[in-house]
Design an enzyme around this catalytic site. Structure first.
Site, PDB file in Angstrom:
ATOM      1  N   HIS A 326       0.957  -1.233   0.034  1.00  0.00           N
ATOM      2  CA  HIS A 326       0.064   0.006   0.018  1.00  0.00           C
ATOM      3  C   HIS A 326       0.969   1.222  -0.016  1.00  0.00           C
ATOM      4  O   HIS A 326       0.148   2.307  -0.408  1.00  0.00           O
ATOM      5  CB  HIS A 326      -1.034   0.034   1.186  1.00  0.00           C
ATOM      6  CG  HIS A 326      -0.262   0.200   2.646  1.00  0.00           C
ATOM      7  ND1 HIS A 326       0.499  -0.476   3.278  1.00  0.00           N
ATOM      8  CD2 HIS A 326      -0.236   1.428   3.291  1.00  0.00           C
ATOM      9  CE1 HIS A 326       0.761  -0.056   4.263  1.00  0.00           C
ATOM     10  NE2 HIS A 326       0.393   0.992   4.162  1.00  0.00           N
ATOM     11  N   ASP A 327       1.931   1.242   0.428  1.00  0.00           N
ATOM     12  CA  ASP A 327       3.052   2.420   0.744  1.00  0.00           C
ATOM     13  C   ASP A 327       3.917   2.418  -0.537  1.00  0.00           C
ATOM     14  O   ASP A 327       4.983   3.249  -0.296  1.00  0.00           O
ATOM     15  CB  ASP A 327       3.599   2.521   2.139  1.00  0.00           C
ATOM     16  CG  ASP A 327       2.498   3.128   3.052  1.00  0.00           C
ATOM     17  OD1 ASP A 327       1.686   3.956   2.396  1.00  0.00           O
ATOM     18  OD2 ASP A 327       2.903   3.194   4.289  1.00  0.00           O
ATOM     19  N   LYS A 330       5.662   5.776  -1.379  1.00  0.00           N
ATOM     20  CA  LYS A 330       6.581   6.409  -0.380  1.00  0.00           C
ATOM     21  C   LYS A 330       8.117   6.221  -0.909  1.00  0.00           C
ATOM     22  O   LYS A 330       8.908   7.367  -0.512  1.00  0.00           O
ATOM     23  CB  LYS A 330       6.636   5.842   0.951  1.00  0.00           C
ATOM     24  CG  LYS A 330       5.485   6.235   1.827  1.00  0.00           C
ATOM     25  CD  LYS A 330       5.340   5.911   2.999  1.00  0.00           C
ATOM     26  CE  LYS A 330       4.340   6.519   3.828  1.00  0.00           C
ATOM     27  NZ  LYS A 330       4.087   6.237   5.435  1.00  0.00           N
ATOM     28  N   HIS A 355       1.952  10.132  -1.897  1.00  0.00           N
ATOM     29  CA  HIS A 355       2.527   8.827  -2.185  1.00  0.00           C
ATOM     30  C   HIS A 355       1.517   7.938  -2.577  1.00  0.00           C
ATOM     31  O   HIS A 355       1.652   6.915  -3.097  1.00  0.00           O
ATOM     32  CB  HIS A 355       3.166   8.361  -0.710  1.00  0.00           C
ATOM     33  CG  HIS A 355       2.276   7.876   0.123  1.00  0.00           C
ATOM     34  ND1 HIS A 355       1.553   8.823   1.216  1.00  0.00           N
ATOM     35  CD2 HIS A 355       1.824   6.801   0.533  1.00  0.00           C
ATOM     36  CE1 HIS A 355       0.816   8.292   2.282  1.00  0.00           C
ATOM     37  NE2 HIS A 355       0.886   6.810   1.783  1.00  0.00           N
ATOM     38  N   HIS A 379      -6.016   4.334   0.508  1.00  0.00           N
ATOM     39  CA  HIS A 379      -5.893   3.971   1.882  1.00  0.00           C
ATOM     40  C   HIS A 379      -6.040   5.096   2.975  1.00  0.00           C
ATOM     41  O   HIS A 379      -5.952   4.919   3.922  1.00  0.00           O
ATOM     42  CB  HIS A 379      -4.638   3.005   2.241  1.00  0.00           C
ATOM     43  CG  HIS A 379      -3.412   3.552   2.035  1.00  0.00           C
ATOM     44  ND1 HIS A 379      -2.712   3.789   0.890  1.00  0.00           N
ATOM     45  CD2 HIS A 379      -2.591   4.046   3.162  1.00  0.00           C
ATOM     46  CE1 HIS A 379      -1.696   4.587   1.194  1.00  0.00           C
ATOM     47  NE2 HIS A 379      -1.428   4.736   2.505  1.00  0.00           N
ATOM     48  N   HIS A 380      -5.692   6.369   2.314  1.00  0.00           N
ATOM     49  CA  HIS A 380      -6.085   7.451   3.358  1.00  0.00           C
ATOM     50  C   HIS A 380      -7.344   8.260   3.143  1.00  0.00           C
ATOM     51  O   HIS A 380      -7.503   9.504   3.410  1.00  0.00           O
ATOM     52  CB  HIS A 380      -4.848   8.687   3.088  1.00  0.00           C
ATOM     53  CG  HIS A 380      -3.608   8.155   3.602  1.00  0.00           C
ATOM     54  ND1 HIS A 380      -3.211   8.286   5.032  1.00  0.00           N
ATOM     55  CD2 HIS A 380      -2.478   7.506   2.974  1.00  0.00           C
ATOM     56  CE1 HIS A 380      -2.126   7.471   5.329  1.00  0.00           C
ATOM     57  NE2 HIS A 380      -1.494   7.233   4.166  1.00  0.00           N
ATOM     58  N   ASP A 408      -3.573   0.336   9.076  1.00  0.00           N
ATOM     59  CA  ASP A 408      -2.683   1.763   8.838  1.00  0.00           C
ATOM     60  C   ASP A 408      -2.595   2.553   9.867  1.00  0.00           C
ATOM     61  O   ASP A 408      -1.390   2.800  10.460  1.00  0.00           O
ATOM     62  CB  ASP A 408      -2.800   2.250   7.355  1.00  0.00           C
ATOM     63  CG  ASP A 408      -1.765   3.096   7.193  1.00  0.00           C
ATOM     64  OD1 ASP A 408      -0.608   2.727   7.097  1.00  0.00           O
ATOM     65  OD2 ASP A 408      -1.874   4.351   6.729  1.00  0.00           O
TER      66      ASP A 408
END
Length: 460
Positions: A326-327, A330, A355, A379-380, A408
């Site tokens: 998911h990241d 980044k 990101h 996801h944010h 998360d």
């Protein structure tokens, strides 16, 4: 609303996937981390494989070279935080520009003075410069050793041969013994490593200034960085106009994935996909000391929630991959921002927020992971529409994304961060419960609490 719309989308079966396509597309994330134009590793694979063919390599040897080239930068994230700390500089632009200098003392000194602490106070910059001038050789060796060893270890985790691992480990060794980290010289340097280094130099200078500049660098570094026969073979290859024309084609990825060694990778099974996702999660988490094991923990919490909510095993397996990756975006964010202890300014906050879009875009290019890309991208998001990047509201956010979001944020609150200490679990859940219905799905929060309690009971 269909909570499982992403999971139920048609997906390629592992038998229909090729390892080269999968890793080639994931290598684009490594390019970003190194500050290189997207497709750098893919272009290096073309340069190096063509060179290998011209010197008579074939079969397993050529396949090992091919995957060394695609994965040469696997360890690229592991020294990013250290670069920021030592040089008080943006790690991504630092790495990009470092690839354009030779190993002469004058070039190194000019680079250090041009890059170190430009946005820092005078005393900070002075202390950093003194430290680098006094300990420069050890600093450089340690940074390269960390990067190359980490890359080799991840290649081993991805089931690649020792030839591939050794090629990545020795990427920065030079023919004359002046490279790092071990000062290997001549025939002691793995052939794959020296070809990969040559291909890297060719692509960097060709992308920046064209064929003549690339070949000038090969000539200047022959017998210093590169084996004489490799430099000569590259000169012959570079004399072919068609070689440069192909290297510049927009469909270069398709050409690279059609090369003979691309057909020799190991079969991609469901288990292998899990290993690859886990390996790239390790690349992501190595970017910052504050995110060490973050992806693995988010994956654990995601699976706890999914199990409590009754998702089936194959659904949970698929969702674990989304949590692991998911990241991914980044890798495109400088550690000067990721590790900043103070408040972020608007531009820095925008970089952080980007990101998730980077994650979605990178994963969408990978056939095996395209169906988890929307989860990584969202996801944010928040149920009340105040999340990012899309401002999704309520039922626009599927269950899988709600699960990963809950996991998360739980890990972000319960782990140490550059701007605060880790919070006690009671405080974490107090915060999350206060945001049920606005930021979080209450069923996911309750499932996490219930699952953690069950695990604690088992441990007791």
């Amino acid at each position: 609303m269909s909570f499982t719309r992403f999971y139920q989308r048609d997906r390629p079966a592992p038998a229909d996937l090729r390892l080269a396509d999968l890793l080639g597309m994931l290598s684009r994330a490594l390019d970003i981390t190194e500050g290189q134009p997207e497709g750098h590793c893919i272009r290096c694979a073309y340069i190096g494989t063509r060179l290998g063919q011209n010197i008579g390599m074939n079969g397993t040897d050529l396949a090992d070279l091919y995957f060394t080239l695609l994965l040469k930068d696997l360890g690229c994230s592991s020294n990013a935080a250290r670069i920021c700390s030592l040089y008080l500089a943006d790690d991504i632009s630092f790495k990009r520009d470092f690839k354009t200098i030779d190993d002469s003392l004058g070039a190194a000194l000019r680079f250090v003075f041009a890059k170190t602490g430009l946005e820092s106070g005078l005393s900070e910059r002075f202390r950093a410069l003194v430290n680098i001038l006094q300990n420069g050789q050890k600093i450089s060796r340690d940074l390269i050793e960390t990067r190359c060893q980490r890359g080799a270890d991840i290649a081993g985790q991805m089931r690649f041969s020792m030839a591939v691992q050794d090629g990545i480990r020795a990427l920065d060794e030079h023919w004359n013994g002046g490279g790092k980290p071990d000062g290997l010289a001549g025939a002691a340097i793995p052939r794959n490593a020296n070809i990969a280094l040559l291909a890297q130099v060719v692509d960097v200078f060709h992308t920046e200034a064209g064929p003549d500049a690339a070949m000038a660098e090969v000539t200047a570094r022959a017998c210093k960085w590169f084996a004489p026969d490799l430099a000569q073979a590259m000169a012959e290859l570079g004399a072919e106009p068609a070689f440069w024309a192909t290297l510049s084609r927009p469909d270069i990825a398709d050409i690279v994935f059609a090369l003979p060694p691309a057909h020799q990778g190991a079969p991609v099974t469901e288990d292998y996909l899990d290993d690859i996702a886990q390996a790239f999660a390790a690349v992501i988490d190595a970017k910052s000391p504050f995110t060490a094991d973050h992806s693995s923990r988010v994956t654990l919490y995601t699976d706890i929630i999914a199990e409590e909510l009754g998702l089936k095993p194959d659904h949970r397996r698929w969702l674990r991959r989304a949590a692991l990756l998911h990241d991914l975006g980044k890798l495109a964010v400088s550690n000067q921002i990721l590790d900043k202890p103070g408040k972020l300014d608007p531009d820095e906050w925008a970089a952080i927020k980007s990101h998730s879009l980077h994650s979605e875009r990178l994963l969408a290019q990978v056939a095996a992971f395209a169906d988890i890309a929307p989860i990584a991208g969202a996801h944010h998001e928040r149920l009340d529409g105040k999340g990012y990047p899309y401002g999704l509201v309520g039922d626009q956010i599927c269950l899988e994304t709600r699960i990963v979001t809950t996991a998360d944020v739980f890990d972000a609150l319960s782990a140490e961060r550059p701007y605060r200490a880790a919070m006690p679990l009671a405080k974490v859940f107090e915060i999350m419960e206060g945001d049920i219905g606005t930021a979080f799905d209450g069923a996911c929060v309750v499932a996490l609490q219930r699952g953690l309690a069950r695990l604690n009971a088992r441990a007791a």
